[in-house]
Enzyme design. Structure first.
Site, mmCIF file in Angstrom:
data_model
loop_
_atom_site.group_PDB
_atom_site.id
_atom_site.type_symbol
_atom_site.label_atom_id
_atom_site.label_comp_id
_atom_site.label_asym_id
_atom_site.label_seq_id
_atom_site.Cartn_x
_atom_site.Cartn_y
_atom_site.Cartn_z
ATOM 1 N N HIS A 131 0.834 -1.207 0.000
ATOM 2 C CA HIS A 131 0.000 0.000 0.000
ATOM 3 C C HIS A 131 0.866 1.253 0.000
ATOM 4 O O HIS A 131 1.887 1.316 0.684
ATOM 5 C CB HIS A 131 -0.893 0.006 1.254
ATOM 6 C CG HIS A 131 -1.666 1.273 1.455
ATOM 7 N ND1 HIS A 131 -1.525 2.071 2.571
ATOM 8 C CD2 HIS A 131 -2.582 1.886 0.667
ATOM 9 C CE1 HIS A 131 -2.324 3.117 2.469
ATOM 10 N NE2 HIS A 131 -2.976 3.030 1.317
ATOM 11 N N SER A 132 0.493 2.235 -0.817
ATOM 12 C CA SER A 132 1.039 3.597 -0.758
ATOM 13 C C SER A 132 2.550 3.610 -0.965
ATOM 14 O O SER A 132 3.042 3.213 -2.011
ATOM 15 C CB SER A 132 0.630 4.238 0.573
ATOM 16 O OG SER A 132 0.888 5.618 0.574
#
Length: 330
Positions: A131-132
């Site tokens: 994620h991210s």
């Protein structure tokens, strides 16, 4: 194995499944057993949560900037049961060791951590769910080591964002100055500001631009705070403050395009529609078009914030599971 002090302190925090918050839509989460693990690295250890049998090579979960392994607490129980899942804390985050004094954090640190992890467990291949910040690093890792990745799932951030030359130079100057200020503060040995639990939840919620729901904050706070030694019933953020001055990639679009061309593994990317693109959208679109030349690439959009996988895991789990079951079937 000696239990890290950070893990012993974890037991002193409120029970996240019983703690209350002001969310109007409480999460309904099925719990799943996991084992806390500690992986040795030259400066200390990397902490993680291992779900499932140890003899099965896991999907490796990697979190975003200033988050931790708790980012997958709500999604992990929904992932395919025939595979293990390992959610790790990046250096300076969660329960993992901080980098030594006098050093700085850089985005590419996690790329090297991924190689260290493979060496430690003697894996020839790795499966990544990121994620991210870690989705950026998963993109970079998959381009640098295309033969070492058997599948890659990226959540919300597609690639290293492209910045203008002016913003890159300005940010480098600002972050280097900030690094020295944070080092002086750490050298003083003073405890960071402490807050009551509800205040801590609010600060995390607002600090994420309300991307992390009030109810979901507890999953990140469980590994991101410690009880104050001076103020009873209060807590302080325990991640390394030097993360605030982390150095990020300063790549031109031509470099990210070359990376996209080198990614050959099965690749799933999920974009949250209520989250920003973190760069000019034409840069995103150009790399997306290049990735779509890979017949093993899939692109999906879902309603939700940057942390939709944590707030509403049921929106992304069916997409992720279909992809995983296709390339790592029972």
């Amino acid at each position: 194995m000696k239990v890290p002090k950070s893990l012993r302190l974890l037991k002193q925090l409120p029970n996240v499944r019983n703690s209350s918050s002001r969310s109007t839509k409480p999460l309904k989460i099925v719990t799943k057993h996991f084992e806390e693990i500690s992986i040795p690295v030259p400066w200390g250890h990397i902490s993680g949560k291992w779900y499932g049998p140890k003899h099965v090579r896991p999907i490796v979960g990697m979190h975003g900037w200033q988050d931790n392994a708790g980012t997958f607490d709500t999604l992990a129980p929904l992932l395919p049961s025939h595979l293990s899942f390992l959610s790790i804390d990046a250096p300076g985050h969660g329960l993992s060791s901080w980098l030594p004094a006098g050093t700085s954090y850089h985005s590419i640190d996690l790329v090297l951590i991924t190689r260290r992890l493979m060496d430690d467990y003697n894996w020839d291949k790795i499966s990544i769910l990121a994620h991210s910040m870690s989705a950026i690093n998963g993109f970079v890792f998959s381009a640098l080591f295309p033969d070492k990745v058997d599948l890659f799932v990226g959540l919300d951030v597609l690639k290293p964002p492209v910045r203008s030359s002016r913003s890159i130079v300005d940010a480098l100057a600002e972050r280097l100055e900030s690094t020295l200020k944070l080092e002086r503060r750490l050298k003083s040995g003073s405890e960071p500001p402490a807050y009551e639990w509800d205040q801590l939840v609010t600060r995390l919620h607002e600090g994420s631009n309300k991307s992390v729901s009030l109810d979901a904050c507890k999953y990140l706070l469980q590994r991101n705070c410690r009880p104050s030694t001076h103020e009873p019933h209060k807590y302080y953020f325990s991640r390394d403050n030097r993360l605030k001055s982390s150095l990020f990639y300063t790549l031109h679009q031509e470099v990210t395009m070359e990376m996209a061309r080198r990614i050959k593994c099965p690749h799933l990317f999920i974009k949250a529609l209520q989250a920003p693109y973190y760069e000019r959208k034409e840069y995103f679109d150009e790399v997306l078009a290049e990735l779509q030349q890979n017949p093993l690439f899939e692109f999906h959009e879902v309603d939700g914030t940057h942390h939709v996988h944590l707030n509403e895991p049921e929106k992304v789990a069916p997409i992720i599971n279909s992809f995983i079951n296709k390339y790592r079937p029972l």
